[in-house]
Write an enzyme that holds these catalytic residues in place. Sequence first.
Site, PDB file in Angstrom:
ATOM      1  N   ASP A 287       0.815  -1.217   0.000  1.00 33.88           N
ATOM      2  CA  ASP A 287       0.000   0.000   0.000  1.00 33.88           C
ATOM      3  C   ASP A 287       0.848   1.266   0.000  1.00 33.88           C
ATOM      4  OD1 ASP A 287      -2.162  -1.777   0.274  1.00 33.88           O
ATOM      5  OD2 ASP A 287      -2.067  -1.666   2.455  1.00 33.88           O
TER       6      ASP A 287
ATOM      7  N   GLU B 182     -10.890   1.121  -3.619  1.00 37.63           N
ATOM      8  CA  GLU B 182     -10.150   1.489  -2.403  1.00 37.63           C
ATOM      9  C   GLU B 182      -8.855   2.197  -2.758  1.00 37.63           C
ATOM     10  OE1 GLU B 182      -9.562  -2.240  -0.416  1.00 37.63           O
ATOM     11  OE2 GLU B 182      -8.551  -3.134  -2.126  1.00 37.63           O
TER      12      GLU B 182
END
Length: 521
Positions: free
Chosen positions: A15, A185
Amino acid sequence: MVTANNPILSGFYPDPSICRAGDDYYIVNSSFVYAPGVPIFHSRDLAHWEQIGNILNRKEQLPVEGSEISRGIFAPTIRYHEGLFYMITTNVSYGGNFIVTAKKPEGPWSDPYYLGEEAAGIDPSLFFDEDGKCYYCGTRPNPEGVRYNGDWEIWVQELDLNTMKLTGESMTIWKGAVKDCIWPEGPHIYKIGEYYYLMHAEGGTGPEHSISVARSRKLFQWFEGCPRNPIFTHRNLGMDYPVIYAGHGDLVDDGHGNWYVVMLASRPCRKHSSMGRETFLAKVIWENGWPVIALGVGHLEEQVEIPMEEYRFAQEVTKCDQIHFWDKELDQRLIGIGGCDETIYSLKEKEGMLRLYPRKESIAEAAYCSYLGLRQKSYRFEAETGVFFVPENEKETAGLVLYQNYENHLRMEIAKKQEQKVFRVVTCIKGTETKAAEVLLPGETEQLLKIRLQCHDQTAKVWIASENGWECAAEEISLLPYTTEEAGGFVGCTIGMYASSNGMESKNHADFAWFTCSSRN
């Protein structure tokens, strides 16, 4: 020109989010329950990186104790605005979405500003508009009712920087590029020219992962998707491709018209990923008002040529980590499970050594235990430590651990059995423990035992050495159970030093002389 080798951050660094402050670039990554949390890296050429700290390095910033390893800190975003650094993320174990700030990227970083129930969902991001206003962008469940797993949406709302609270009305701006998209997301908003651009991931952070982009001339209105969405994915390359799961991107420019994206992806071995999701880099160009990633290639490359002057650091991130214990402070590469403070370790009791205090909590439970590890960065590596430890009863153990989660790990430990000191290798797979090997150790006195873990393409050997040189304690140990595909979750493996009294209070200790984890590629 300088050459960046992918991944630019090897091992469990998922991420990624990136920002630029002048000529300096900074990346942060998810850390889940590992502590300290949110590692931060610095570069001046996008190819060579140094770790300058961990943003969440105090218990007040990181309440995650007792959580399963894949809980905790999700998907941080780092931004720089008017002399201040902002990091926003989600603690899914406690408090939800929060912001910390710092004048210097290496810290100190503030205590968390929690955004409360108004900031529903996960994967928050911050966007600073040209008028100085700040906006929150995040994901949340479909407010009309979740129709299927992953039925979420992306939304924005103004953030008051004086109160660190959301203000005004929120608005849904996007639900993903694909019909009935799952898990839109990791959203990031940018103002480029006359458009606001939204880059985000969709498809879940696995085989269907991808990057999509949408744009709008106004921030508070429905965005239009790029006709080529998803603009980047590896899902069409198959599971035998060397790099899979690519997605979750964040854009950055160099101030001279050149654009880049960082994203996560995984490198499997024997169709299994032990290292979790790593950080990769790709070039970006703009065509007809839309970004194009890896022009003419369409996939992540092993090397990326960057039109910058090379800039090197004294302690760069590499695949080889060698830890010694002469410093007064713990090496910032070492991480604990659920916590990392001087209740579990000391660098002062024995010069040049790390002392671990056995806690009654075990590594086989979701708890803050006495463990300090490094991320696995290769499928061919050698980890080694030297430890002084005399167990006082059959409950106390200390040694080395390859750790995926509390139900799936490999322990190599000194223990006591019927008044004899032994070394044993224990596999823990889906919560079931099996003794793979047991070796009688000489004497009861405190002697240095060297433990070496050699791993080659998902198979391991364990070696020990005391007075009589090295001997193989166990071999042909399969490491496939300690992969994401078998064990689940969002993390990669770590390898670390460990001590436990397994349910009893203890005043004992284990002294570690060194710890290394080196690639053998």
